[in-house]
Design a protein around this motif. Structure first.
Motif, short mmCIF file in Angstrom:
data_model
loop_
_atom_site.label_atom_id
_atom_site.label_comp_id
_atom_site.label_asym_id
_atom_site.label_seq_id
_atom_site.Cartn_x
_atom_site.Cartn_y
_atom_site.Cartn_z
N PRO A 9 40.30 77.49 3.20
CA PRO A 9 39.38 76.48 2.65
C PRO A 9 38.84 75.51 3.70
O PRO A 9 37.67 75.09 3.63
CB PRO A 9 40.24 75.75 1.61
N SER A 10 39.67 75.14 4.68
CA SER A 10 39.21 74.19 5.70
C SER A 10 38.09 74.78 6.55
O SER A 10 37.14 74.09 6.92
CB SER A 10 40.39 73.76 6.58
N LEU A 11 38.19 76.08 6.86
CA LEU A 11 37.13 76.73 7.64
C LEU A 11 35.85 76.86 6.83
O LEU A 11 34.75 76.77 7.38
CB LEU A 11 37.60 78.11 8.11
N VAL A 12 36.00 77.06 5.52
CA VAL A 12 34.82 77.14 4.66
C VAL A 12 34.08 75.80 4.65
O VAL A 12 32.85 75.75 4.79
CB VAL A 12 35.22 77.55 3.23
N GLN A 13 34.83 74.72 4.50
CA GLN A 13 34.22 73.39 4.49
C GLN A 13 33.55 73.08 5.82
O GLN A 13 32.44 72.52 5.87
CB GLN A 13 35.28 72.33 4.18
N LYS A 14 34.21 73.46 6.92
CA LYS A 14 33.63 73.22 8.24
C LYS A 14 32.36 74.04 8.42
O LYS A 14 31.34 73.54 8.92
CB LYS A 14 34.64 73.59 9.33
N GLY A 15 32.39 75.32 8.00
CA GLY A 15 31.21 76.16 8.13
C GLY A 15 30.06 75.66 7.29
O GLY A 15 28.90 75.67 7.73
N LEU A 16 30.35 75.17 6.09
CA LEU A 16 29.31 74.64 5.22
C LEU A 16 28.66 73.41 5.84
O LEU A 16 27.43 73.26 5.82
CB LEU A 16 29.89 74.31 3.85
N ALA A 17 29.49 72.53 6.42
CA ALA A 17 28.95 71.33 7.06
C ALA A 17 28.11 71.68 8.28
O ALA A 17 27.02 71.11 8.49
CB ALA A 17 30.10 70.40 7.46
N ASP A 18 28.57 72.65 9.07
CA ASP A 18 27.83 73.05 10.28
C ASP A 18 26.47 73.65 9.93
O ASP A 18 25.45 73.30 10.55
CB ASP A 18 28.65 74.05 11.09
N PHE A 19 26.46 74.56 8.95
CA PHE A 19 25.19 75.20 8.60
C PHE A 19 24.24 74.23 7.90
O PHE A 19 23.02 74.35 8.03
CB PHE A 19 25.45 76.44 7.73
N THR A 20 24.78 73.28 7.16
CA THR A 20 23.93 72.26 6.53
C THR A 20 23.26 71.41 7.59
O THR A 20 22.07 71.08 7.50
CB THR A 20 24.76 71.37 5.59
N GLN A 21 24.02 71.07 8.64
CA GLN A 21 23.45 70.30 9.74
C GLN A 21 22.38 71.11 10.47
O GLN A 21 21.31 70.58 10.83
CB GLN A 21 24.55 69.89 10.71
N LYS A 22 22.65 72.41 10.69
CA LYS A 22 21.66 73.27 11.34
C LYS A 22 20.38 73.39 10.51
O LYS A 22 19.28 73.40 11.04
CB LYS A 22 22.25 74.66 11.58
N LEU A 23 20.55 73.45 9.17
CA LEU A 23 19.38 73.56 8.30
C LEU A 23 18.54 72.30 8.38
O LEU A 23 17.30 72.36 8.41
CB LEU A 23 19.84 73.81 6.87
N ASN A 24 19.18 71.14 8.44
CA ASN A 24 18.44 69.87 8.50
C ASN A 24 17.73 69.68 9.83
O ASN A 24 16.70 68.99 9.89
CB ASN A 24 19.40 68.70 8.24
N SER A 25 18.27 70.28 10.89
CA SER A 25 17.67 70.09 12.22
C SER A 25 16.83 71.28 12.66
O SER A 25 16.28 71.27 13.76
CB SER A 25 18.78 69.84 13.25
N ALA A 26 16.71 72.30 11.82
CA ALA A 26 15.95 73.49 12.20
C ALA A 26 14.47 73.16 12.37
O ALA A 26 13.90 72.39 11.59
CB ALA A 26 16.13 74.58 11.15
N THR A 27 13.86 73.77 13.39
CA THR A 27 12.45 73.50 13.67
C THR A 27 11.56 74.73 13.49
O THR A 27 10.35 74.61 13.35
CB THR A 27 12.29 72.99 15.11
N THR A 28 12.14 75.92 13.49
CA THR A 28 11.36 77.14 13.30
C THR A 28 11.77 77.83 12.00
O THR A 28 12.84 77.56 11.44
CB THR A 28 11.58 78.12 14.48
N ASP A 29 10.90 78.72 11.53
CA ASP A 29 11.21 79.45 10.30
C ASP A 29 12.45 80.31 10.45
O ASP A 29 13.24 80.46 9.51
CB ASP A 29 10.01 80.34 9.90
N LEU A 30 12.63 80.92 11.65
CA LEU A 30 13.80 81.75 11.88
C LEU A 30 15.09 80.92 11.81
O LEU A 30 16.07 81.32 11.18
CB LEU A 30 13.70 82.44 13.24
N GLU A 31 15.08 79.75 12.46
CA GLU A 31 16.25 78.87 12.43
C GLU A 31 16.55 78.42 11.00
O GLU A 31 17.72 78.35 10.59
CB GLU A 31 16.04 77.67 13.33
N LYS A 32 15.52 78.11 10.24
CA LYS A 32 15.72 77.68 8.85
C LYS A 32 16.30 78.81 8.01
O LYS A 32 17.19 78.60 7.20
CB LYS A 32 14.39 77.22 8.26
N ALA A 33 15.79 80.05 8.23
CA ALA A 33 16.28 81.19 7.45
C ALA A 33 17.74 81.48 7.77
O ALA A 33 18.55 81.72 6.86
CB ALA A 33 15.41 82.42 7.74
#
Length: 206
Positions: A164-188
């Motif tokens: 569960p701890s790795l799931v929470q960490k992964g969710l937080a990391d990908f949410t941050q990446k989604l918010n900072s994504a600048t290209t369509d590929l990065e967002k996808a």
């Protein structure tokens, strides 16, 4: 030579002002009792390339299945495979629930023939009072009319082996990446990560 043969072969199979045997064949989840060759394809091939052996067609590699029983059996036979191993092979169970893209789908003996695309979620195998749960990333479920279900997943892991701890960490990391994504590929890519980890989180809490 092969290019010309394939072009002539296509013409031979589809021409003549009538539907060919191959194009008019009905779809079925029941395979023949023994492997057979596509005679229409072989005949057309020999007309355009008589000196070359015809290539194998999928029918030559498909294992025969038992015929559809006249009455609904009491158990569902399940095969669950990954690209690198077989998780379940010819196991008789009461029910499986698969995470189809259209929603959770329960499969019981006698289920109508169906092909369902899988989304990230929980696959549960019910056998008496025992329920085994797997998290699957994606794949397909092939439900046959003879109460056999084949499940092919790209990746799967028993739910009780997920941290569960790795799931929470992964969710937080990908949410941050989604918010900072600048290209369509990065967002996808980030959105896929968010979707998978959200499904993992739901599997652990559900």
């Amino acid at each position: 030579m092969y290019r010309q043969a394939s072009r002539l072969l296509t013409r031979a199979l589809s021409g003549g002002g009538h539907r060919s045997t191959a194009s008019s064949r009905s779809f079925s989840t029941d395979l023949p009792a023994a492997p057979s060759e596509d005679t229409a394809f072989v005949e057309a091939w020999r007309k355009v390339a008589p000196n070359i052996d015809p290539p194998k067609t999928p029918l030559a590699f498909m294992k025969p299945r038992p015929p559809t029983p006249s009455s609904i059996p009491s158990k569902l036979t399940v095969n669950f495979v990954l690209p690198y191993q077989s998780e379940i092979s010819n196991k008789e169970v009461d029910m499986v629930i698969v995470p189809a893209t259209t929603g959770q789908m329960g499969v019981l003996p006698g289920h109508v023939a169906t092909i369902a695309e899988l989304k990230p979620g929980v696959l549960s195998v019910h056998e008496g009072n025992e329920v085994t749960k797997y998290f699957v990333s994606s794949g397909f479920a092939f439900v046959h009319a003879n109460s056999v279900t084949d499940i092919v997943a790209v990746e799967a892991v028993p739910v009780d082996r997920i941290d569960p701890s790795l799931v929470q960490k992964g969710l937080a990391d990908f949410t941050q990446k989604l918010n900072s994504a600048t290209t369509d590929l990065e967002k996808a890519e980030a959105q896929i990560g968010v979707d998978v980890h959200s499904a993992l989180n739901a599997a652990l809490s559900g």
